[in-house]
Enzyme design. Structure first.
Site, mmCIF file in Angstrom:
data_model
loop_
_atom_site.group_PDB
_atom_site.id
_atom_site.type_symbol
_atom_site.label_atom_id
_atom_site.label_comp_id
_atom_site.label_asym_id
_atom_site.label_seq_id
_atom_site.Cartn_x
_atom_site.Cartn_y
_atom_site.Cartn_z
ATOM 1 N N LYS A 190 0.840 -1.213 0.000
ATOM 2 C CA LYS A 190 0.000 0.000 0.000
ATOM 3 C C LYS A 190 0.866 1.249 0.000
ATOM 4 O O LYS A 190 1.937 1.273 0.607
ATOM 5 C CB LYS A 190 -0.883 -0.004 1.268
ATOM 6 C CG LYS A 190 -1.711 1.264 1.463
ATOM 7 C CD LYS A 190 -2.579 1.175 2.706
ATOM 8 C CE LYS A 190 -1.962 1.894 3.888
ATOM 9 N NZ LYS A 190 -2.848 1.979 5.058
ATOM 10 N N ASP A 216 -6.074 -5.954 10.231
ATOM 11 C CA ASP A 216 -5.522 -4.608 10.421
ATOM 12 C C ASP A 216 -5.817 -4.161 11.844
ATOM 13 O O ASP A 216 -6.675 -4.735 12.518
ATOM 14 C CB ASP A 216 -6.142 -3.632 9.412
ATOM 15 C CG ASP A 216 -5.196 -2.481 9.071
ATOM 16 O OD1 ASP A 216 -4.177 -2.320 9.761
ATOM 17 O OD2 ASP A 216 -5.497 -1.733 8.113
HETATM 18 C C1 R5P Z 1 -2.625 2.508 8.872
HETATM 19 O O1 R5P Z 1 -1.510 2.202 8.564
HETATM 20 C C2 R5P Z 1 -3.539 1.663 9.717
HETATM 21 O O2 R5P Z 1 -2.965 0.464 10.124
HETATM 22 C C3 R5P Z 1 -4.825 1.376 8.983
HETATM 23 O O3 R5P Z 1 -4.555 0.573 7.854
HETATM 24 C C4 R5P Z 1 -5.470 2.646 8.526
HETATM 25 O O4 R5P Z 1 -5.381 3.612 9.529
HETATM 26 C C5 R5P Z 1 -6.907 2.434 8.158
HETATM 27 O O5 R5P Z 1 -7.440 3.669 7.766
HETATM 28 P P1 R5P Z 1 -8.450 3.752 6.553
HETATM 29 O O6 R5P Z 1 -9.571 2.812 6.877
HETATM 30 O O7 R5P Z 1 -8.886 5.192 6.525
HETATM 31 O O8 R5P Z 1 -7.681 3.372 5.319
#
Ligand code: R5P
Length: 311
Positions: A190, A216
């Site tokens: 990502k 996550d």
């Molecule tokens: C970022 O690195 C976190 O681990 C999450 O992947 C992120 O904060 C998720 O945010 P969103 O749902 O806005 O992509």
């Protein structure tokens, strides 16, 4: 020391569930928000000499919940509490833990500094930054909801399942799930374009024909998960897609992004209040047992070793 469970307003249902498991009633508190948005809290029971646990995730609206947490800590301190622990199942601002582009604050440190004067210790769950403990001068107990979520996912796994980290930052988390569920790991590459926009650059690992379990620490606007699913689908994954995240904020465009993304099931914990009417296949696994266990052990000066998030 007598135990006292003080609920903030951010997640009263979780505080109630914790109280039930600990076997102690919640202390009565009142909170007012004035027309100018200032808050006022009052604890309606003696705190004198007690071992106090203030339960308050700093979920959206983050600033207001952070302020309320500080107010409750100060109220307990001034009322003579013996020891005060901030139980913050979700710690807002944790993602802003370094200067990414230049003239920026380290906001996570400011949030830590803002509350640490009012508490003797902090308990939190799966905080985004691995430097969380170092943000504070007071002791931090960093618990992990991974075992809770992994058990919720166990009935859904198949021999073809694969744990997927939706970005490099989630690799250690993915490895913890992989050990518990005995599965291989794949990683989506990502790249964050802005606070709410991400793009991906393919997958590392074998996902073709496999059922992904994407893990996550949190779902905020849903961009990370939606982008990961798109990438995995392009790479030929199976259609049984599961998502596990410790904190389900579902803010901004999250519902739109995740609505048609193809996830069959999204399991989050109750660290923050998850609205029941999102129209998404959301399931909630409770961390009340984890938090209650931690409180009971701390109250009895017993080890938390097996509840702690490492790495
Ligand atoms: C970022 O690195 C976190 O681990 C999450 O992947 C992120 O904060 C998720 O945010 P969103 O749902 O806005 O992509």
């Amino acid at each position: 020391m007598d135990l006292a469970l003080v609920p903030g307003s951010a997640n009263y249902a979780l505080a109630e569930a914790v109280a039930e498991l600990v076997g102690e009633p919640l202390v009565e508190c009142v909170r007012e928000v004035f027309h100018d948005s200032e808050q006022h809290v009052e604890i309606r029971e003696t705190m004198r000499g007690r071992d106090v646990y203030v339960v308050q995730p700093t979920s959206p609206p983050v600033d207001s919940h952070l302020m309320e947490l500080a107010l409750l800590g100060d109220a307990a301190r001034r009322a003579g509490a013996g020891r005060i622990t901030a139980v913050v199942p979700y710690f807002g601002y944790a993602r802003q833990d370094r200067r990414a582009t230049g003239r920026e604050p380290v906001t996570a440190r400011i949030a830590a500094e803002f509350i640490e004067d009012y508490f003797d210790r902090v308990i939190s769950v799966d905080v985004h930054t691995s430097s969380f403990e170092g943000l504070f001068r007071i002791p931090v107990e960093h618990l992990s909801a991974v075992p809770v979520l992994a058990e919720a996912a166990r009935p859904l796994r198949s021999p073809e399942s694969v744990i997927v980290a939706p970005d490099l930052g989630a690799v250690k988390l993915a490895e913890r799930y992989a050990v518990i569920l005995e599965m291989p790991v794949a990683i989506v590459r990502k790249r964050r374009i802005s606070a709410e926009e991400v793009t991906t650059g393919g997958v590392v690992g074998d996902v073709a024909g496999r059922a992904p379990i994407i893990v996550d620490d949190m779902i905020s606007t849903g961009g990370t998960i939606a982008a990961a699913i798109e990438t995995l689908t392009d790479a030929g994954c199976a259609t049984e897609i599961t998502v596990l995240a410790s904190h389900g904020l579902f803010v901004g465009p999250a519902v739109k992004r995740l609505g048609g993304c193809g996830a069959r099931r999204i399991t989050v914990t109750d660290s923050v209040v998850v609205p029941g009417d999102l129209g998404l296949p959301v399931h909630v696994a409770s961390v009340a047992g984890l938090i209650a266990d931690a409180i009971v052990r701390l109250h009895g000066d017993r080890s938390l070793a097996d509840l702690i998030a490492h790495g």
